[in-house]
Design a protein around this motif. Structure first.
Motif, PDB file in Angstrom:
ATOM      1  N   GLN A 288      21.850 -24.473  15.642  1.00 31.29           N
ATOM      2  CA  GLN A 288      22.527 -23.761  14.767  1.00 31.29           C
ATOM      3  C   GLN A 288      22.699 -22.485  15.319  1.00 31.29           C
ATOM      4  OE1 GLN A 288      20.721 -21.551  12.013  1.00 31.29           O
ATOM      5  NE2 GLN A 288      22.838 -21.057  10.907  1.00 31.29           N
ATOM      6  N   ARG A 290      24.221 -18.956  14.955  1.00 34.16           N
ATOM      7  CA  ARG A 290      24.936 -18.083  13.766  1.00 34.16           C
ATOM      8  C   ARG A 290      25.102 -16.850  14.314  1.00 34.16           C
ATOM      9  NH1 ARG A 290      27.560 -15.849  10.349  1.00 34.16           N
ATOM     10  NH2 ARG A 290      27.011 -15.195   8.447  1.00 34.16           N
ATOM     11  N   VAL A 292      26.690 -13.155  14.164  1.00 29.31           N
ATOM     12  CA  VAL A 292      27.269 -12.488  12.927  1.00 29.31           C
ATOM     13  C   VAL A 292      28.300 -11.491  13.738  1.00 29.31           C
ATOM     14  CG1 VAL A 292      26.743 -10.723  11.286  1.00 29.31           C
ATOM     15  CG2 VAL A 292      25.101 -12.369  11.790  1.00 29.31           C
ATOM     16  N   SER A 341      28.214 -23.953  14.554  1.00 23.48           N
ATOM     17  CA  SER A 341      28.684 -22.674  14.979  1.00 23.48           C
ATOM     18  C   SER A 341      29.859 -22.225  14.397  1.00 23.48           C
ATOM     19  CB  SER A 341      28.382 -22.304  16.429  1.00 23.48           C
ATOM     20  OG  SER A 341      28.721 -21.078  16.729  1.00 23.48           O
ATOM     21  N   GLN A 376      33.321 -16.262   8.838  1.00 23.90           N
ATOM     22  CA  GLN A 376      33.199 -16.460   7.222  1.00 23.90           C
ATOM     23  C   GLN A 376      34.157 -16.061   6.464  1.00 23.90           C
ATOM     24  OE1 GLN A 376      29.205 -14.533   6.242  1.00 23.90           O
ATOM     25  NE2 GLN A 376      29.512 -14.768   4.140  1.00 23.90           N
ATOM     26  N   THR A 402      17.453 -23.433  14.721  1.00 22.11           N
ATOM     27  CA  THR A 402      18.164 -22.664  13.935  1.00 22.11           C
ATOM     28  C   THR A 402      17.964 -20.867  14.277  1.00 22.11           C
ATOM     29  OG1 THR A 402      16.139 -22.398  12.271  1.00 22.11           O
ATOM     30  CG2 THR A 402      17.885 -23.799  11.736  1.00 22.11           C
ATOM     31  N   THR A 403      19.185 -20.214  13.873  1.00 19.59           N
ATOM     32  CA  THR A 403      19.095 -18.823  14.345  1.00 19.59           C
ATOM     33  C   THR A 403      18.256 -18.142  13.282  1.00 19.59           C
ATOM     34  OG1 THR A 403      21.476 -19.092  15.144  1.00 19.59           O
ATOM     35  CG2 THR A 403      20.653 -17.025  14.683  1.00 19.59           C
ATOM     36  N   SER A 406      18.948 -16.432   9.478  1.00 22.02           N
ATOM     37  CA  SER A 406      20.192 -17.053   8.683  1.00 22.02           C
ATOM     38  C   SER A 406      19.830 -18.187   7.516  1.00 22.02           C
ATOM     39  CB  SER A 406      21.102 -18.057   9.763  1.00 22.02           C
ATOM     40  OG  SER A 406      21.926 -18.943   9.228  1.00 22.02           O
ATOM     41  N   THR A 407      20.468 -17.738   6.499  1.00 24.49           N
ATOM     42  CA  THR A 407      19.946 -18.597   5.341  1.00 24.49           C
ATOM     43  C   THR A 407      20.777 -20.092   5.567  1.00 24.49           C
ATOM     44  OG1 THR A 407      21.807 -17.953   4.158  1.00 24.49           O
ATOM     45  CG2 THR A 407      19.701 -16.704   3.901  1.00 24.49           C
ATOM     46  N   PHE A 408      21.822 -20.174   6.104  1.00 23.57           N
ATOM     47  CA  PHE A 408      22.467 -21.357   6.552  1.00 23.57           C
ATOM     48  C   PHE A 408      21.722 -22.362   7.151  1.00 23.57           C
ATOM     49  CE2 PHE A 408      26.802 -23.258   7.539  1.00 23.57           C
ATOM     50  CZ  PHE A 408      26.295 -24.256   8.309  1.00 23.57           C
ATOM     51  N   ASN A 427      21.384 -11.878  17.399  1.00 22.41           N
ATOM     52  CA  ASN A 427      22.346 -10.758  17.045  1.00 22.41           C
ATOM     53  C   ASN A 427      21.980  -9.518  17.471  1.00 22.41           C
ATOM     54  OD1 ASN A 427      24.461 -12.627  15.693  1.00 22.41           O
ATOM     55  ND2 ASN A 427      22.602 -13.344  14.536  1.00 22.41           N
TER      56      ASN A 427
END
Ligand code: GDP
Length: 483
Positions: A288, A290, A292, A341, A376, A402-403, A406-408, A427
């Motif tokens: 994942q 992510r 921003v 992504s 987003q 995961t990143t 990130s809550t995702f 980020n």
């Protein structure tokens, strides 16, 4: 040998050890009894006490939920402009905000708080969050009816709203004196549980404040964060929580799998993608990434860090000359890499790498990405449906990276019950020294902005020190998570 009955799917209990209620029409939400079987069986048992509390909650929700007689009476009370004490049904009306991951974490937290304080959770579903999740409670609904007398809760209530608990106290509309009748209270209280609200509201979970909050039939609450772990910091909740979650780090894993079943159209996307690309494979690896967009670092920098992490943790199959002959026509292993992504270039680059090169082990690697939405778009229903589908697909992987923050990503590894590899600082902190990735010590999401409870004067509690099972998050120094 087990007797195959319709309680079982592929040898596994389709009610997930009692986590799920059997009282649903299966066709109304195909995912409910099916979605967990694309994963390996969970390593975390569901405690009988949690099962008991969920079944009790469901009964209570059916009795008091929208369209019940009790709900109609409570609505009349709300309209009358005053509170009524000691009602049989109490409500927590939840207003959502921020991205889907944040929303899901906040819903889980408010559901847990509702169980602990005997409230019915009702969620304001704007157009963008409709048709995403199935109804979680049998024979009732968790959706705020459209004729609820107060509209647009998400925007109406802010920290400075006069109806907030703190402001009501300050304005002397309510009192901490237990002898004051709550019949004189306003018709509802607003509880601001937005991230960073805790420096003003850190005491709301303390016993003296809770006693007053409990006198309200109606609570309106708004949050974008995973405040559930913070509840462990308050003695009046701790005992119940221990009984429900003997293994603390499984809290989101259980409650998330209980609450968030994708609706049939979302499930169809998930299943279609899985059946097309992710079956007939020996190992599924999920990445994942992510980014921003308002602070996007250069692609090369991010890619470099992902590969460095992969090499360090042996995530993606190693590129190189294979000693095996016939490894392509007779592969040792098939590995699928799922890239999640907003952007497509990571997927493109990884895919070409495995097209242009062989792997040392001789395994064949296929690379997939369901969408690349570019931005987003929180206020679009279909965009959110696809986001949920991708959280689910990621949760079906055997290994997940995961990143950070990130809550995702938290949702995906939380549902999976896996400890992810966390890609650190992709980020704005890209230049920050430190490891490119670490493996999380827990399957739990991180609470980014914990309260520092001070229930008695001069007894400020440091959340990372207070209880042995809350520790600083790997991906955010100010955050804590359950271990
Ligand atoms: P966070 O911002 O990473 O903490 O995660 P949130 O879920 O709260 O907010 C990010 C939102 O951006 C998601 O809910 C999606 O709407 C969108 N988004 C971000 N990354 C992806 C992705 O990889 N796929 C899809 N479909 N949407 C994404």
């Amino acid at each position: 040998l087990f007797q195959a009955t319709d309680k079982w799917i592929g040898g596994q209990d389709k009610l997930l050890g009692g986590l799920l209620s059997p009282d649903f029409d299966e066709r109304s939400c195909i995912a409910r009894y099916k979605s967990s079987f694309y994963r390996k069986p969970s390593l975390f048992e569901v405690s009988p006490y949690l099962v008991q509390r969920l079944r009790e909650y469901e009964k209570y929700h059916k009795k008091c939920g929208p369209n019940s007689e009790f709900y109609k009476i409570a609505i009349e009370q709300l309209k009358s402009g005053r509170n009524v004490e000691n009602t049989e049904c109490k409500y927590a009306v939840f207003a959502q905000g921020n991205g889907l991951g944040n929303r899901m974490l906040a819903i889980v937290s408010t559901f847990l708080y509702s169980i602990l304080t005997n409230r019915i959770l009702i969620v304001e579903m704007k157009e963008e969050t409709k048709n995403i999740f199935c109804e979680p409670f049998p024979e009732s609904s968790w959706e705020l009816p459209s004729d609820f007398p107060i509209k647009d809760l998400e925007w109406k209530f802010q920290r400075e709203s006069p109806e907030s608990f703190i402001n009501l106290l300050e304005n002397r509309s309510i009192s901490l004196d237990a002898n004051v009748s709550a019949e004189s209270f306003p018709p509802f209280v607003f509880f601001d549980a937005w991230s960073n609200a805790w420096h003003v509201h850190g005491r709301i979970f303390c016993e003296d404040h809770q006693k007053i909050v409990q006198k309200f039939t109606w609570m309106i609450t708004k949050s974008d964060c995973y405040y559930a772990p913070a509840l462990f910091l308050y003695p009046e909740f701790e005992n119940e929580l221990r009984l429900m979650f003997p293994v603390k780090e499984a809290m989101f894993h259980h409650l998330g799998r209980y609450l968030f079943q994708p609706t049939n159209p979302v499930w169809e996307m998930i299943e279609r993608f899985h059946q097309t690309y992710l079956t007939n494979t020996d190992e599924k690896i999920g990445l994942q990434i992510r980014i921003v967009s308002y602070d996007a670092p250069p692609f090369e920098k991010v890619y470099e860090r992902i590969i460095e992490c992969s090499e360090k943790e042996k995530l993606l199959p190693e590129i190189g000359i294979s000693n095996l002959t016939n490894s392509v026509s007779n592969p040792t292993k098939r590995t699928s890499v799922l890239v999640i992504s907003l952007f497509s270039e990571y997927y493109e680059k990884i895919k070409s790498t495995y097209y242009e090169n062989s792997t040392v082990t001789g395994e064949l690697v296929s690379v997939f990405q369901p969408t690349h939405e570019l931005a987003q778009n929180t206020f679009a229903q279909f965009h959110n449906q696809k986001a949920l589908a991708e959280m689910y697909l990621l949760s079906y992987c055997d290994k997940i990276a995961t990143t950070a923050m990130s809550t995702f990503g938290y949702i995906a590894h939380g549902l999976a019950g896996l400890k992810p590899y966390i890609l650190m600082t992709l980020n704005w902190q890209i230049a920050k020294p430190g490891p490119v990735c670490v493996q999380s010590k827990s399957v739990e999401p991180c609470l980014h902005s914990p309260p520092f409870p001070m229930c008695k004067p001069n007894t400020r509690v440091d959340p990372a020190e207070a209880v042995p099972y809350l520790r600083t998050c790997e991906d955010f120094d100010n955050g804590v998570k359950l271990f």
